[in-house]
Scaffold this motif. Structure first.
Motif, short mmCIF file in Angstrom:
data_model
loop_
_atom_site.label_atom_id
_atom_site.label_comp_id
_atom_site.label_asym_id
_atom_site.label_seq_id
_atom_site.Cartn_x
_atom_site.Cartn_y
_atom_site.Cartn_z
N ALA A 51 0.82 -1.22 0.00
CA ALA A 51 0.00 0.00 0.00
C ALA A 51 0.85 1.26 0.00
O ALA A 51 0.40 2.31 -0.48
CB ALA A 51 -0.93 -0.01 1.22
N ASP A 52 2.09 1.18 0.49
CA ASP A 52 2.95 2.37 0.49
C ASP A 52 3.78 2.49 -0.79
O ASP A 52 4.59 3.42 -0.93
CB ASP A 52 3.86 2.39 1.72
N GLY A 53 3.62 1.54 -1.70
CA GLY A 53 4.32 1.61 -2.97
C GLY A 53 5.80 1.31 -2.90
O GLY A 53 6.53 1.60 -3.85
N LYS A 54 6.26 0.70 -1.81
CA LYS A 54 7.70 0.48 -1.64
C LYS A 54 8.13 -0.98 -1.81
O LYS A 54 9.30 -1.26 -1.98
CB LYS A 54 8.14 0.96 -0.25
N ARG A 55 7.17 -1.91 -1.72
CA ARG A 55 7.55 -3.32 -1.70
C ARG A 55 6.67 -4.14 -2.63
O ARG A 55 5.54 -3.76 -2.96
CB ARG A 55 7.47 -3.88 -0.27
N LEU A 56 7.21 -5.27 -3.04
CA LEU A 56 6.45 -6.27 -3.78
C LEU A 56 6.18 -7.42 -2.82
O LEU A 56 7.10 -7.96 -2.20
CB LEU A 56 7.25 -6.77 -4.98
N ASN A 57 4.91 -7.80 -2.70
CA ASN A 57 4.51 -8.90 -1.84
C ASN A 57 4.30 -10.15 -2.69
O ASN A 57 3.61 -10.10 -3.72
CB ASN A 57 3.23 -8.57 -1.08
N LEU A 58 4.86 -11.25 -2.24
CA LEU A 58 4.81 -12.50 -3.00
C LEU A 58 4.39 -13.65 -2.07
O LEU A 58 4.85 -13.72 -0.93
CB LEU A 58 6.18 -12.83 -3.59
N VAL A 59 3.54 -14.52 -2.58
CA VAL A 59 3.13 -15.71 -1.82
C VAL A 59 3.14 -16.90 -2.76
O VAL A 59 2.59 -16.84 -3.87
CB VAL A 59 1.71 -15.55 -1.22
N MET A 60 3.77 -17.98 -2.32
CA MET A 60 3.71 -19.25 -3.02
C MET A 60 3.15 -20.28 -2.05
O MET A 60 3.74 -20.53 -1.00
CB MET A 60 5.10 -19.69 -3.50
N ASP A 61 2.00 -20.86 -2.39
CA ASP A 61 1.41 -21.93 -1.59
C ASP A 61 1.93 -23.28 -2.07
O ASP A 61 1.97 -23.55 -3.27
CB ASP A 61 -0.11 -21.95 -1.76
N ILE A 62 2.29 -24.13 -1.13
CA ILE A 62 2.74 -25.48 -1.43
C ILE A 62 1.72 -26.46 -0.85
O ILE A 62 1.23 -26.27 0.26
CB ILE A 62 4.13 -25.75 -0.84
N VAL A 63 1.40 -27.49 -1.59
CA VAL A 63 0.36 -28.42 -1.17
C VAL A 63 0.77 -29.19 0.08
O VAL A 63 -0.06 -29.50 0.93
CB VAL A 63 0.03 -29.39 -2.33
N GLY A 64 2.05 -29.52 0.23
CA GLY A 64 2.50 -30.30 1.38
C GLY A 64 2.44 -29.53 2.68
O GLY A 64 2.38 -28.30 2.71
N LYS A 65 2.49 -30.27 3.78
CA LYS A 65 2.49 -29.66 5.11
C LYS A 65 3.83 -29.01 5.42
O LYS A 65 3.89 -27.99 6.09
CB LYS A 65 2.19 -30.73 6.16
N ARG A 66 4.92 -29.59 4.91
CA ARG A 66 6.25 -29.09 5.21
C ARG A 66 7.05 -28.97 3.92
O ARG A 66 6.85 -29.72 2.97
CB ARG A 66 6.96 -30.02 6.19
N PHE A 67 7.95 -28.02 3.91
CA PHE A 67 8.81 -27.82 2.75
C PHE A 67 9.88 -28.90 2.71
O PHE A 67 10.36 -29.36 3.74
CB PHE A 67 9.46 -26.43 2.83
N SER A 68 10.27 -29.28 1.51
CA SER A 68 11.25 -30.35 1.34
C SER A 68 12.67 -29.82 1.52
O SER A 68 12.98 -28.69 1.16
CB SER A 68 11.11 -30.96 -0.06
N ASP A 69 13.52 -30.69 2.03
CA ASP A 69 14.94 -30.36 2.13
C ASP A 69 15.69 -30.66 0.84
O ASP A 69 16.90 -30.46 0.76
CB ASP A 69 15.59 -31.12 3.30
N GLN A 70 14.96 -31.12 -0.21
CA GLN A 70 15.59 -31.42 -1.49
C GLN A 70 14.98 -30.62 -2.64
O GLN A 70 15.15 -30.97 -3.80
CB GLN A 70 15.49 -32.92 -1.78
N VAL A 71 14.25 -29.57 -2.30
CA VAL A 71 13.61 -28.71 -3.31
C VAL A 71 14.01 -27.28 -3.04
O VAL A 71 14.18 -26.87 -1.89
CB VAL A 71 12.07 -28.85 -3.24
N GLN A 72 14.19 -26.50 -4.10
CA GLN A 72 14.34 -25.06 -3.92
C GLN A 72 13.14 -24.37 -4.56
O GLN A 72 12.64 -24.77 -5.60
CB GLN A 72 15.67 -24.54 -4.46
N TYR A 73 12.68 -23.32 -3.87
CA TYR A 73 11.45 -22.62 -4.20
C TYR A 73 11.82 -21.24 -4.74
O TYR A 73 12.49 -20.47 -4.04
CB TYR A 73 10.56 -22.51 -2.96
N VAL A 74 11.38 -20.94 -5.95
CA VAL A 74 11.90 -19.78 -6.66
C VAL A 74 10.77 -18.87 -7.13
O VAL A 74 9.84 -19.33 -7.81
CB VAL A 74 12.75 -20.20 -7.88
N PHE A 75 10.85 -17.59 -6.78
CA PHE A 75 10.03 -16.55 -7.41
C PHE A 75 10.89 -15.89 -8.49
O PHE A 75 11.96 -15.37 -8.20
CB PHE A 75 9.63 -15.46 -6.41
N HIS A 76 10.41 -15.92 -9.72
CA HIS A 76 11.06 -15.18 -10.80
C HIS A 76 10.33 -13.86 -10.96
O HIS A 76 9.11 -13.84 -11.17
CB HIS A 76 10.98 -15.96 -12.12
#
Length: 762
Positions: A51-76
């Motif tokens: 709302a202040d025009g200073k930041r970009l907000n990003l959300v990525m939902d993952i179906v699993g309950k916990r994030f994997s230790d063998q996956v990397q999650y990337v916002f392009h």
């Protein structure tokens, strides 16, 4: 020795790992590989300016309950001066260790590391990046069942020739069909429309980043998300890109517009290719998207009134403009704007729409279904065809981490240290306890939906959770409710019946459905008739040599005693396996261990494979029991005791109890041993009372050994042989007959077995 859990593994077949599960988010009918790997499955992607025009907000939902230790999650985040043309790309990348500690990089400019599970988030060292990672309520809402019913009705009408198609691909449905499609879309199973995802909990990766870190090319931002195989980070910067697993830009594009009413095989192949494609190849999917846009254009009966359609063009070019726009699958955000209320605002403005200033993108508050589908059907963004207009929870675009806290959060299990194994027999996979947590999360999310039986069957197969058999019995008894669901419901019932070893009932259902040999393969292999389907499985593996077809062939080859060929195809199947989900590779390791130890007489080779299965999944009950038996044969009572104790502690598994009791008797711990064997007997009898066919063979083994009741064993072994006349079942019946001195019956059984099965058959 035949093991209690082993037959379930053979009966379940390879489909356990690659199932099309019920829909769960905007990216709602994902491919088998991704569905089997919930920690890598992107459910939703959101992007908007603060709302202040200073930041970009990003959300990525993952179906699993916990994030994997063998996956990397990337916002392009790609940036440029105008819509459609970006010149600079920035990667915001996060990795997790097995304890859930996150490391995130904003290019080379800033980094954050630590525990980001607290709602206020974890700020970076320079304060230009804030990260949250944990469970939140999924803000997406959708009448999934109504949508599926409407699309099923569409497919039925097209197959029945009730929709003429012009040169552009537009389908003209009759009025009755249009009314039926509209009615089904706005209902849920004949009643008011319901949000299938109400109360759905997701793992959310939330990032708020300073705009000047992502807008080097200009104020127009294009955002897309990707999951990749984890890579090692160098000392001076972020990790390099890894092999792609899943990707998402706009809601619904990748799944609603690829083989919308096509076969599962066609849809899965397209979606796998779509997920792995790089930006340079995205436009290759425009023709397929265009064909499905033509289908949506027909849902109101008016040709060419879809958004951006060329109404006067009667060729496929009518839908080309929108198809090419959607094939560039990125969320567009005008970072100069702070009002973010209109989905596709940037795209619509560029196409000439008169709109108030808006950043576009996608916030957790927008009804993307209404906008997207309405534009595709009638060219306006204002009709919610599926009857669901809001989520059941209140979310925010201002208060970090934006998504509401889950109504019923599930506690995280105790974290284990990251794996340090150097095994190269299979690709790196998510640590076992994380994978089980994600599996249990999926089971809870889907509740009593019968289509979610596959997830529960995995608990049966790997964790010896025999409560799942009660669930299977419910599905087996459930009648088909509507024509559109006949095929899927019948297959679920067959699956449940095979799991329960009610093979005759399953075969009758397959006969009624006119099932092909391939559709009968699991049942034929489980009942000692693998030879009848071996040719068809060989042809299928040659036509389409993927993981599932190669494993199905290997199972059949092992069943008829062709062990070297089976092992070669198991190994080849692993080269086709592209998932961080450990269950498929663990199952193959177990199958090879059982094959060599029990059919091939090579205990050392079998033990090595069992150890690999346990490395991948330490709580794999069957592998622990089998390896414990081999430990006992080679005199390693300490290792056997540890393995059996682990299985017994996780559940009242009767075979492990009996083996532990016999071990304690041998060690002089008489009272303890007798009590464990008595507990095993009580457990077997309770299971036999509920599922007699499923446990006839296991209980017969027990009563021939620790249970010391050969007459009971003979009765059970005969019942088992009637249901599934495999070589193993014959051998069990022969042992039982000899134990009660029925030598003539034993000889007759030997003759019948020799006529039916080769020496090394299963």
């Amino acid at each position: 020795m035949k093991h209690l859990i082993t037959p379930f593994i053979a009966a379940l077949g390879i489909a356990t790992f690659f199932v099309v599960a019920p829909a769960r988010a905007a990216d709602h009918l994902d491919t088998p590989t991704v569905i089997a790997d919930p920690a890598a499955d992107i459910g939703d992607l959101y992007a908007w300016t603060s709302a202040d025009g200073k930041r970009l907000n990003l959300v990525m939902d993952i179906v699993g309950k916990r994030f994997s230790d063998q996956v990397q999650y990337v916002f392009h985040v790609d940036s440029g001066q105008r819509f459609g043309a970006t010149t600079v790309g920035t990667r915001l990348l996060c990795q997790f260790d097995a304890a859930g500690i996150v490391s995130c990089w904003a290019g080379r400019e800033d980094r954050v590391q630590g525990d980001a599970s607290v709602a206020v988030g974890l700020p970076s060292r320079h304060g230009r990046l804030r990260v949250f990672a944990g469970q939140r309520d999924d803000p997406y809402f959708n009448n999934v069942r109504g949508t599926r019913a409407a699309l099923n009705a569409t497919a039925d009408a097209v197959r029945a020739g009730q929709a003429t198609k012009d040169a552009s691909g537009f389908h003209r449905f009759d009025e009755k069909t249009l009314q039926r499609i509209g009615t089904l879309w706005g209902q849920t199973e004949g009643g008011p429309a319901r949000n299938f995802l109400a109360g759905w909990t997701t793992s959310a990766l939330v990032v708020s980043v300073d705009l000047d870190l992502v807008n080097a090319g200009g104020p127009m931002l294009a955002v897309w998300g990707r999951t990749e195989r984890r890579q090692t980070a160098p000392d001076d910067g972020p990790p390099p890109p890894g092999a792609p697993i899943d990707r998402m830009g706009r809601a619904l594009t990748g799944n609603a517009l690829l083989a919308t009413i096509g076969t599962d095989e066609a849809a899965n192949a397209l979606k796998e290719a779509y997920n792995r494609a790089g930006p340079a190849d995205w436009q290759d999917f425009a023709p397929e998207i265009g064909r499905n846009l033509a289908l949506y254009d027909g849902f109101d009966g008016v040709a060419g009134n879809q958004w951006l359609a060329e109404a006067k063009d009667a060729s496929p070019a009518r839908y080309r403009r929108l198809a090419e726009l959607l094939a560039d699958d990125r969320l567009w955000v005008d970072s100069r704007q702070t009002r973010c209320e209109l989905y596709l605002a940037v795209e619509r403005h560029a196409a000439g729409a008169s709109l108030p200033p808006d950043c576009g993108g996608r916030t957790p508050l927008v009804n993307v279904n209404a906008v997207f589908r309405s534009l595709l059907i009638r060219g306006t963004p204002d009709v919610a065809d599926d009857g669901v207009t809001r989520d059941d929870r209140s979310h925010s675009t201002i208060e970090f981490p934006f998504l509401a806290a889950p109504a019923n959060p599930t506690p995280a299990p105790a974290s284990a240290p990251a794996s340090t194994s150097t095994s190269t027999s299979s690709a790196a996979t998510t640590q076992g306890d994380l994978a089980i947590a994600n599996l249990d999360h999926l089971i809870r999310q889907h509740g009593d939906d019968p289509a979610a039986l596959e997830y529960s069957l995995m608990r049966l197969q790997f964790l010896a959770d025999y409560r799942v058999l009660d669930r299977a019995a419910e599905v087996a008894q459930r009648p088909t409710v509507d024509a559109a669901g006949d095929a899927a419901a019948s297959l679920r019932r067959v699956r449940a019946l095979v799991t329960l070893h009610r093979f005759a009932e399953a075969e009758r259902l397959l006969d009624a459905a006119g099932a092909t040999p391939l559709q009968r393969a699991a049942l034929l292999v489980a009942t000692g008739r693998a030879g009848q389907v071996l040719s068809a499985l060989t042809d299928e593996a040659a036509r389409r040599p993927d993981f599932a077809s190669l494993v199905a062939l290997a199972r059949a080859e092992a069943a008829v005693g062709r062990l070297d060929e089976a092992d070669r195809h198991y190994a080849q199947a692993l080269t086709k396996l592209d998932t961080t989900w450990p269950f498929p590779a663990a199952s193959i390791a177990f199958a090879r261990g059982q094959m060599w130890a029990e059919q091939g007489g090579d205990a050392a080779r079998g033990a090595a494979f069992y150890e690999e299965a346990l490395r991948l999944l330490p709580d794999y009950a069957a592998a622990g029991i089998h390896l414990a038996e081999l430990d006992l044969v080679r005199g390693d009572e300490s290792s056997a005791h540890a393995r059996l104790t682990r299985v017994v502690r996780s559940g009242d598994e009767p075979e492990a109890l009996a083996l532990l009791g016999e071990l304690h008797l041998r060690q002089g711990r008489t009272s303890e041993g007798h009590e464990e064997i008595a507990r095993a007997a009580r457990r077997y009898e309770a299971l036999l009372a509920r599922h007699p066919q499923a446990f006839a063979d296991h209980a017969a083994e027990f009563y021939l050994g620790a249970g010391r009741d050969p007459r009971r064993a003979w009765s059970l072994a005969r019942a088992n042989l009637r249901e599934r006349p495999t070589r193993r079942a014959y051998l069990l019946a022969i042992r039982a007959a000899e134990a009660v001195n029925l030598t003539r019956e034993a000889a007759a059984l030997r003759a019948r077995m020799a006529a039916r099965h080769l020496p090394h058959a299963a």
